[in-house]
Design an enzyme around this catalytic site. Structure first.
Site, mmCIF file in Angstrom:
data_model
loop_
_atom_site.group_PDB
_atom_site.id
_atom_site.type_symbol
_atom_site.label_atom_id
_atom_site.label_comp_id
_atom_site.label_asym_id
_atom_site.label_seq_id
_atom_site.Cartn_x
_atom_site.Cartn_y
_atom_site.Cartn_z
ATOM 1 N N ASP A 45 -31.507 16.716 13.366
ATOM 2 C CA ASP A 45 -31.918 15.802 14.428
ATOM 3 C C ASP A 45 -31.025 14.574 14.471
ATOM 4 O OD1 ASP A 45 -33.849 15.491 16.545
ATOM 5 O OD2 ASP A 45 -34.700 13.815 15.414
ATOM 6 N N CYS A 136 -36.915 16.066 25.733
ATOM 7 C CA CYS A 136 -36.832 15.382 24.446
ATOM 8 C C CYS A 136 -37.714 14.139 24.426
ATOM 9 C CB CYS A 136 -35.381 15.020 24.142
ATOM 10 S SG CYS A 136 -35.136 14.374 22.469
ATOM 11 N N TYR A 140 -42.037 15.318 23.121
ATOM 12 C CA TYR A 140 -42.332 14.612 21.872
ATOM 13 C C TYR A 140 -43.516 13.670 22.047
ATOM 14 C CZ TYR A 140 -38.610 16.120 18.697
ATOM 15 O OH TYR A 140 -37.830 16.855 17.840
ATOM 16 N N TYR A 164 -43.985 8.575 18.212
ATOM 17 C CA TYR A 164 -44.108 9.153 19.551
ATOM 18 C C TYR A 164 -45.475 8.917 20.186
ATOM 19 C CZ TYR A 164 -39.864 11.147 17.822
ATOM 20 O OH TYR A 164 -38.609 11.268 17.289
ATOM 21 N N GLU A 206 -35.883 22.964 22.751
ATOM 22 C CA GLU A 206 -36.822 22.191 21.942
ATOM 23 C C GLU A 206 -37.679 23.126 21.083
ATOM 24 O OE1 GLU A 206 -37.156 19.046 21.348
ATOM 25 O OE2 GLU A 206 -35.740 18.257 22.837
#
Length: 220
Positions: A45, A136, A140, A164, A206
């Protein structure tokens, strides 16, 4: 009134639901996720977020719309100040060294995801590339909000969830959704089709990103 982003969400719904129940996400919530898999995720990541930030700046350089430019440049800075800063704390606490970072190969899925963003920018332009960034942000947020209901017993995983589920993150999601809808409003039908395709492809990657981390994917 139905927004274009509602259409995007529906188009990728099955992929998002699979992300929600993926073992990586579920074990992160329960605390059963092995730390080796979380470390692998963090390393991959880190590469992805660095490139993701660069794409914000690359799109900003290609647009003449000042509002779009300002959002993207602010988004790149915010990534550095927020998500990437959290990751750096994780790296320090988990003793992930610069040597380990340098010696860890980019996994096939992380490499393919970034190439998808790059190809979208080069081939399809600003609207589809912005749409390719949205999962993204938005996925999330949805995962963070869902996991926040129960939390995680592991402090690292709880901090990941908190990242998040915060107000500042929600503000950024609203901004990129507003930008995406604005771009769609001024686009042709064929351009909107490209935006949807880019969004769905990013949603696919994802989902594959969780699998990549869970299996600690290597080049065969």
């Amino acid at each position: 009134m139905t927004e274009f982003t509602d259409q995007l969400h529906q188009a990728a719904n099955s992929l998002w639901q699979k992300s929600m129940v993926h073992p990586f996400v579920q074990e992160l919530k329960s605390g059963e996720l092995p730390m080796t898999k979380f470390r692998f995720y963090l390393l991959q990541d880190r590469y992805y977020l660095n490139e993701f930030s660069k794409f914000h700046r690359a799109i900003a350089a290609k647009t003449s719309d000042q509002q779009t430019k300002e959002f993207l440049l602010a988004g790149a800075q915010d990534l550095k100040d927020s998500e990437m800063a959290v990751r750096e704390r994780f790296f320090e606490q988990l003793k992930i060294t610069p040597d380990e970072i340098a010696q860890t190969p980019i996994a096939p899925t992380a490499y393919a995801y970034v190439n998808h963003l790059d190809m979208t920018l080069e081939r399809d332009g600003i609207g589809p590339t912005v749409a390719s960034l949205v999962p993204c942000y938005w996925l999330y947020q949805e995962i963070g909000q869902k996991l926040a209901d129960s939390g995680s017993p592991v402090s690292y995983y709880q901090e990941w969830i908190d990242t998040y589920d915060g107000d500042w993150y929600a503000t950024n999601v609203k901004r990129i959704l507003r930008l995406t809808n604005s771009l769609a409003d001024s686009s042709s039908a064929s351009e909107r089709e490209k935006m949807q395709l880019a969004f769905v492809r990013s949603s696919y990657y994802e989902l594959q990103f969780w699998q990549m981390a869970y299996k600690q994917e290597r080049w065969s």
